[in-house]
Design a protein around this motif. Sequence first.
Motif, PDB file in Angstrom:
ATOM      1  N   SER A   1       0.777  -1.262   0.000  1.00 36.48           N
ATOM      2  CA  SER A   1       0.000   0.000   0.000  1.00 36.48           C
ATOM      3  C   SER A   1       0.800   1.300   0.000  1.00 36.48           C
ATOM      4  O   SER A   1       0.197   2.371  -0.018  1.00 36.48           O
ATOM      5  N   THR A   2       2.140   1.247   0.042  1.00 37.12           N
ATOM      6  CA  THR A   2       2.867   2.509   0.267  1.00 37.12           C
ATOM      7  C   THR A   2       3.285   3.248  -1.002  1.00 37.12           C
ATOM      8  O   THR A   2       3.940   4.287  -0.906  1.00 37.12           O
TER       9      THR A   2
ATOM     10  N   PHE B   1      -1.020   3.043  -3.597  1.00 42.38           N
ATOM     11  CA  PHE B   1      -2.117   3.268  -2.644  1.00 42.38           C
ATOM     12  C   PHE B   1      -1.815   4.371  -1.616  1.00 42.38           C
ATOM     13  O   PHE B   1      -2.637   4.653  -0.738  1.00 42.38           O
TER      14      PHE B   1
ATOM     15  N   THR C   1      -1.639  -6.338  -4.588  1.00 42.51           N
ATOM     16  CA  THR C   1      -2.527  -6.407  -5.748  1.00 42.51           C
ATOM     17  C   THR C   1      -3.691  -5.423  -5.658  1.00 42.51           C
ATOM     18  O   THR C   1      -3.713  -4.517  -4.807  1.00 42.51           O
ATOM     19  N   ASN C   2      -4.654  -5.596  -6.554  1.00 44.89           N
ATOM     20  CA  ASN C   2      -5.886  -4.795  -6.585  1.00 44.89           C
ATOM     21  C   ASN C   2      -7.067  -5.732  -6.279  1.00 44.89           C
ATOM     22  O   ASN C   2      -6.920  -6.949  -6.295  1.00 44.89           O
TER      23      ASN C   2
ATOM     24  N   GLY D   1      -1.542  -5.877 -14.449  1.00 46.06           N
ATOM     25  CA  GLY D   1      -1.408  -4.481 -14.872  1.00 46.06           C
ATOM     26  C   GLY D   1      -1.600  -3.506 -13.731  1.00 46.06           C
ATOM     27  O   GLY D   1      -1.579  -3.883 -12.563  1.00 46.06           O
TER      28      GLY D   1
ATOM     29  N   ARG E   1      -7.961   5.631  -6.897  1.00 50.38           N
ATOM     30  CA  ARG E   1      -8.083   4.167  -6.960  1.00 50.38           C
ATOM     31  C   ARG E   1      -9.341   3.745  -6.186  1.00 50.38           C
ATOM     32  O   ARG E   1      -9.806   4.478  -5.307  1.00 50.38           O
TER      33      ARG E   1
HETATM   34  N1  AR6 Z   1      10.167  -5.348  -6.901  1.00 50.83           N
HETATM   35  C1  AR6 Z   1      10.184  -4.982  -5.588  1.00 50.83           C
HETATM   36  N2  AR6 Z   1       9.439  -3.968  -5.094  1.00 50.83           N
HETATM   37  C2  AR6 Z   1       8.660  -3.292  -5.954  1.00 50.83           C
HETATM   38  C3  AR6 Z   1       8.592  -3.616  -7.345  1.00 50.83           C
HETATM   39  C4  AR6 Z   1       9.387  -4.702  -7.797  1.00 50.83           C
HETATM   40  N3  AR6 Z   1       9.379  -5.098  -9.069  1.00 50.83           N
HETATM   41  N4  AR6 Z   1       7.728  -2.744  -7.931  1.00 50.83           N
HETATM   42  C5  AR6 Z   1       7.276  -1.920  -6.972  1.00 50.83           C
HETATM   43  N5  AR6 Z   1       7.836  -2.227  -5.773  1.00 50.83           N
HETATM   44  P1  AR6 Z   1       2.834  -0.697  -5.298  1.00 50.83           P
HETATM   45  P2  AR6 Z   1       0.478  -0.545  -3.530  1.00 50.83           P
HETATM   46  C6  AR6 Z   1       7.596  -1.633  -4.444  1.00 50.83           C
HETATM   47  O1  AR6 Z   1       2.481   0.609  -5.894  1.00 50.83           O
HETATM   48  O2  AR6 Z   1       0.924   0.762  -2.984  1.00 50.83           O
HETATM   49  C7  AR6 Z   1      -1.074  -1.584  -8.456  1.00 50.83           C
HETATM   50  O3  AR6 Z   1      -1.545  -0.945  -9.581  1.00 50.83           O
HETATM   51  C8  AR6 Z   1       7.247  -0.157  -4.388  1.00 50.83           C
HETATM   52  O4  AR6 Z   1       8.433   0.654  -4.428  1.00 50.83           O
HETATM   53  O5  AR6 Z   1       3.208  -1.790  -6.237  1.00 50.83           O
HETATM   54  O6  AR6 Z   1      -0.036  -1.591  -2.585  1.00 50.83           O
HETATM   55  C9  AR6 Z   1      -2.049  -2.634  -7.949  1.00 50.83           C
HETATM   56  O7  AR6 Z   1      -2.779  -3.213  -9.009  1.00 50.83           O
HETATM   57  C10 AR6 Z   1       6.540  -0.078  -3.052  1.00 50.83           C
HETATM   58  O8  AR6 Z   1       7.517  -0.023  -1.991  1.00 50.83           O
HETATM   59  O9  AR6 Z   1       1.610  -1.297  -4.399  1.00 50.83           O
HETATM   60  C11 AR6 Z   1      -2.922  -1.851  -7.031  1.00 50.83           C
HETATM   61  O10 AR6 Z   1      -3.969  -1.212  -7.736  1.00 50.83           O
HETATM   62  C12 AR6 Z   1       5.804  -1.419  -2.940  1.00 50.83           C
HETATM   63  O11 AR6 Z   1       6.414  -2.255  -3.947  1.00 50.83           O
HETATM   64  C13 AR6 Z   1      -2.007  -0.792  -6.457  1.00 50.83           C
HETATM   65  O12 AR6 Z   1      -0.964  -0.590  -7.413  1.00 50.83           O
HETATM   66  C14 AR6 Z   1       4.295  -1.362  -3.194  1.00 50.83           C
HETATM   67  O13 AR6 Z   1       4.020  -0.461  -4.241  1.00 50.83           O
HETATM   68  C15 AR6 Z   1      -1.374  -1.258  -5.172  1.00 50.83           C
HETATM   69  O14 AR6 Z   1      -0.625  -0.214  -4.613  1.00 50.83           O
END
Ligand code: AR6
Length: 231
Positions: free
Chosen positions: A44-45, A48, A129-130, A136, A200
């Motif tokens: 979520s950081t 989200f 995830t979502n 995507g 979102r």
């Molecule tokens: N490897 C390791 N860490 C990663 C990678 C990677 N390949 N890519 C991102 N991070 P986020 P959320 C880190 O935005 O906030 C999506 O669209 C990133 O730097 O992926 O839970 C979903 O479908 C951060 O520290 O997830 C949802 O709609 C962490 O992963 C929404 O975004 C989480 O970032 C979820 O948002």
Amino acid sequence: CKEQDLVSPLSGAASDETKAGENPAAGSISQHDDVPTLAFPSISTAGFQFDLEKASTIIVDKVEEFMDKLGNARLVLVDLSNRSEILSLVRAKAAQKNIDSKRFFTYVGDITRLYSEGGLRCNVIANATNWRLKAGGGGVNSAIFDAGGPDLEAMTKNQASSLLPGEAVVVPLPSTSPLYTREGVTHVIHVLGPNMNPERPNCLDGDYIKGCKILQDAYSSLFEKFLSIAN
Ligand code: AR6
């Protein structure tokens, strides 16, 4: 690179300075190859927009709560950049609580390439995830669905069609998935965290009472499901 770089990053500056391409070589951690290991992103950081201070406290508190149940299993918080603020916050808070750095540590790298690029064996990876469990949308969700290939999408659909915030679902990977063959990942655990981003779905409009509870539930579900696979 030395073993020390991998097992004690909570206390040292080594991992602060570790770039993705400079993580320890496979040979140096071969003794850990059979240790059940969960690699997870900070839920979520990013997309989200959850507050990093609050999230880091929740991560460390939840890790501490699960420490006694881990057995020989390990938990690894992963982020892409050596300048990751969430990794720094978590390292500092974990060090304050004297959390065992062999059982929990942070790691800089792409969660879909931990073994092939860094030699870090993680048999389970978590995905932020979502609610529809759709590929995507950017972030780690896109990276994991891309790396998992059609097998991951098909297996995910078999397990669930949606998630509520705070829930997690385990998806076993078929041995044909590139994540399995290349990285040794046998399971992906999808997790849905609280959303603070008005653009979102299910935005909590800054309600951190609800948001913190949901993030705590998300990590509890994730760690419980990992332990059910690990043991
Ligand atoms: N490897 C390791 N860490 C990663 C990678 C990677 N390949 N890519 C991102 N991070 P986020 P959320 C880190 O935005 O906030 C999506 O669209 C990133 O730097 O992926 O839970 C979903 O479908 C951060 O520290 O997830 C949802 O709609 C962490 O992963 C929404 O975004 C989480 O970032 C979820 O948002």
